[in-house]
Design a protein around this motif. Structure first.
Motif, mmCIF file in Angstrom:
data_model
loop_
_atom_site.group_PDB
_atom_site.id
_atom_site.type_symbol
_atom_site.label_atom_id
_atom_site.label_comp_id
_atom_site.label_asym_id
_atom_site.label_seq_id
_atom_site.Cartn_x
_atom_site.Cartn_y
_atom_site.Cartn_z
ATOM 1 N N GLU A 22 11.172 55.473 11.794
ATOM 2 C CA GLU A 22 12.295 56.367 11.474
ATOM 3 C C GLU A 22 11.789 57.648 10.809
ATOM 4 O O GLU A 22 12.282 58.738 11.080
ATOM 5 C CB GLU A 22 13.291 55.646 10.553
ATOM 6 N N ALA A 23 10.796 57.516 9.927
ATOM 7 C CA ALA A 23 10.254 58.695 9.252
ATOM 8 C C ALA A 23 9.593 59.645 10.249
ATOM 9 O O ALA A 23 9.730 60.870 10.154
ATOM 10 C CB ALA A 23 9.253 58.277 8.180
ATOM 11 N N GLN A 24 8.857 59.091 11.219
ATOM 12 C CA GLN A 24 8.221 59.940 12.224
ATOM 13 C C GLN A 24 9.255 60.613 13.123
ATOM 14 O O GLN A 24 9.088 61.759 13.532
ATOM 15 C CB GLN A 24 7.247 59.095 13.061
ATOM 16 N N LEU A 25 10.339 59.902 13.420
ATOM 17 C CA LEU A 25 11.405 60.498 14.228
ATOM 18 C C LEU A 25 12.045 61.676 13.502
ATOM 19 O O LEU A 25 12.379 62.697 14.109
ATOM 20 C CB LEU A 25 12.478 59.450 14.541
ATOM 21 N N ARG A 26 12.197 61.538 12.175
ATOM 22 C CA ARG A 26 12.839 62.605 11.406
ATOM 23 C C ARG A 26 12.001 63.868 11.370
ATOM 24 O O ARG A 26 12.530 64.969 11.300
ATOM 25 C CB ARG A 26 13.088 62.146 9.962
ATOM 26 N N GLU A 30 9.110 69.357 9.963
ATOM 27 C CA GLU A 30 9.632 70.206 11.032
ATOM 28 C C GLU A 30 10.929 69.599 11.562
ATOM 29 O O GLU A 30 10.983 69.114 12.691
ATOM 30 C CB GLU A 30 8.611 70.337 12.167
ATOM 31 N N PRO A 31 11.975 69.595 10.746
ATOM 32 C CA PRO A 31 13.202 68.883 11.129
ATOM 33 C C PRO A 31 13.813 69.357 12.434
ATOM 34 O O PRO A 31 14.489 68.598 13.133
ATOM 35 C CB PRO A 31 14.147 69.145 9.941
ATOM 36 N N GLU A 32 13.551 70.626 12.820
ATOM 37 C CA GLU A 32 14.130 71.131 14.067
ATOM 38 C C GLU A 32 13.535 70.449 15.287
ATOM 39 O O GLU A 32 14.085 70.520 16.382
ATOM 40 C CB GLU A 32 13.942 72.656 14.170
ATOM 41 N N LYS A 33 12.401 69.752 15.110
ATOM 42 C CA LYS A 33 11.788 69.008 16.209
ATOM 43 C C LYS A 33 12.084 67.500 16.109
ATOM 44 O O LYS A 33 11.594 66.716 16.906
ATOM 45 C CB LYS A 33 10.274 69.227 16.219
ATOM 46 N N GLY A 34 12.877 67.120 15.116
ATOM 47 C CA GLY A 34 13.140 65.710 14.879
ATOM 48 C C GLY A 34 14.063 65.095 15.911
ATOM 49 O O GLY A 34 14.819 65.773 16.614
ATOM 50 N N LEU A 35 13.996 63.771 16.000
ATOM 51 C CA LEU A 35 14.806 62.995 16.932
ATOM 52 C C LEU A 35 15.520 61.882 16.183
ATOM 53 O O LEU A 35 15.188 61.560 15.036
ATOM 54 C CB LEU A 35 13.927 62.390 18.026
ATOM 55 N N PHE A 36 16.480 61.271 16.828
ATOM 56 C CA PHE A 36 17.085 60.040 16.347
ATOM 57 C C PHE A 36 17.467 59.208 17.554
ATOM 58 O O PHE A 36 17.476 59.705 18.695
ATOM 59 C CB PHE A 36 18.296 60.313 15.443
ATOM 60 N N ILE A 37 17.768 57.938 17.311
ATOM 61 C CA ILE A 37 18.126 57.028 18.396
ATOM 62 C C ILE A 37 19.600 56.652 18.277
ATOM 63 O O ILE A 37 20.047 56.166 17.235
ATOM 64 C CB ILE A 37 17.268 55.745 18.348
ATOM 65 N N ALA A 38 20.348 56.885 19.347
ATOM 66 C CA ALA A 38 21.740 56.436 19.439
ATOM 67 C C ALA A 38 21.768 55.171 20.292
ATOM 68 O O ALA A 38 21.178 55.138 21.373
ATOM 69 C CB ALA A 38 22.621 57.519 20.051
#
Length: 267
Positions: A22-26, A30-38
Motif C-alpha cells: 500500500e505504501a508503494q502504491l501511494r 510523488e503522489p501524482e504518480k500514485g495508484l490505488f486498488i478498487a
C-alpha cells in the motif's frame, strides 16, 4: 483494449496487483504518480462514474463476459485487462477477489482544506483511526447521512487503502476529503464550531439543541480504544456523548459516527 492471459506469477505488468505494498502504491514522495486498488464491480463503477482514471484491470476469466463486461467496455484502449482462473488470481494477490475483479486506478491531487470545507455545513474530522474497516464504514455513513466533507489527521489510515475503499462501497469517491495538517482548532477560521465525541462529566447529550442549531459543525471522531486525546477534547467547543442504555459505555467508532451524523444532520 488488450486482454492478457496470465501465464506466470512473475509476468511483467501485474506487479501493481501482487508485489506492491500500500505504501508503494501511494508513492508519498510523488503522489501524482500514485495508484490505488478498487475491488469489486460495483466499487469500480462508482470510481469510473466519479472520474477516476483506470490503469489496469484484473479479473477472473468468467467475468470478462459477465460482471466485468460493462467495465471493460468503458476502459480506454491503452488499459490492459489481465485475466486468469480464480485459484491463480488468489495466488497472485494473496487473497480471494471480491466478485472476481480488481482495478488499479490513478490517484488524483487532493483538494485543500479550504476547498473541502468551503460550502460545507457538516464535516467530520477523523483523528488517529487506523483500522481500514472503520475508515471505510465512516465514509459510507458520511456519504449516506449528509456529511459534506471529511478531514483526516496524518496518523489516520489512507482512505484509498484497498479494504477501506471496498468497505466504503465506493463512498470515498463521493465525499470530498483531504488531510488536515493544522490543528483542529484552525477550523474556527472557516466558521466551524468543533464537537469532540468523548465521554466526559461535562459532555453534552448528542440531542442537545445547541449542537443542532450550529450553522457549521465539525464532528471529531477518534479511535474507539483510546478515544480522542485530551488536548483535542480540551480545544473543542463542545464535548458530546451518545446516550447509552444497559450500562454500555461506548460504541464502535464507525457505529458512533453513523449515529452522530444522523442526529446532527442539517434538517
Amino acid at each position: 483494449m488488450e486482454i492478457i492471459e496470465i501465464s506466470s506469477l512473475q509476468q511483467t505488468g501485474i506487479e501493481v496487483f501482487s508485489s506492491l505494498t500500500e505504501a508503494q502504491l501511494r508513492m508519498e514522495l510523488e503522489p501524482e504518480k500514485g495508484l490505488f486498488i478498487a475491488e469489486s464491480p460495483k466499487v469500480i463503477r462508482v470510481a469510473l462514474d466519479a472520474g477516476w482514471q483506470p490503469t489496469a484491470l484484473l479479473c477472473e476469466q468468467r467475468h470478462i463476459e459477465g460482471d466485468a463486461s460493462d467495465i471493460i467496455a468503458r476502459l480506454p484502449d491503452d488499459v490492459p485487462v489481465y485475466t486468469g482462473n480464480r485459484q491463480l488470481l488468489a495466488q497472485l494477490t494473496g487473497y480471494t477477489l471480491t466478485r472476481g475483479v480488481l482495478c488499479a486506478m490513478r490517484r488524483k491531487p487532493l483538494p485543500t482544506v479550504a476547498q473541502v470545507v468551503g460550502g460545507a455545513r457538516r464535516i467530520v474530522v477523523i483523528e488517529a483511526v487506523t483500522d481500514t474497516t472503520n475508515i471505510g464504514a465512516i465514509f459510507r455513513s458520511a456519504a449516506a447521512l449528509g456529511i459534506d466533507g471529511v478531514l483526516l489527521t496524518r496518523d489516520t489510515c489512507d482512505p484509498l487503502n484497498r479494504r477501506a475503499v471496498r468497505v466504503s462501497m465506493g463512498s470515498v469517491f463521493l465525499v470530498p476529503w483531504t488531510w488536515l495538517d493544522n490543528p483542529i482548532s484552525s477550523l474556527h477560521d472557516y466558521g466551524f464550531k468543533t464537537a469532540a465525541m468523548a465521554l466526559r462529566d461535562n459532555s453534552l447529550s448528542l440531542d442537545d439543541e445547541r449542537l443542532m442549531q450550529e450553522p457549521r459543525l465539525a464532528i471529531i471522531m477518534g479511535t474507539e480504544g483510546d478515544g480522542l486525546p485530551q488536548h483535542t477534547i480540551s480545544a473543542a467547543d463542545y464535548t458530546v456523548r451518545i446516550p447509552m442504555a444497559h450500562g454500555v459505555d461506548s460504541l464502535n467508532v464507525a457505529a458512533a459516527a453513523a449515529v452522530a451524523f444522523w442526529q446532527l444532520r442539517i434538517r
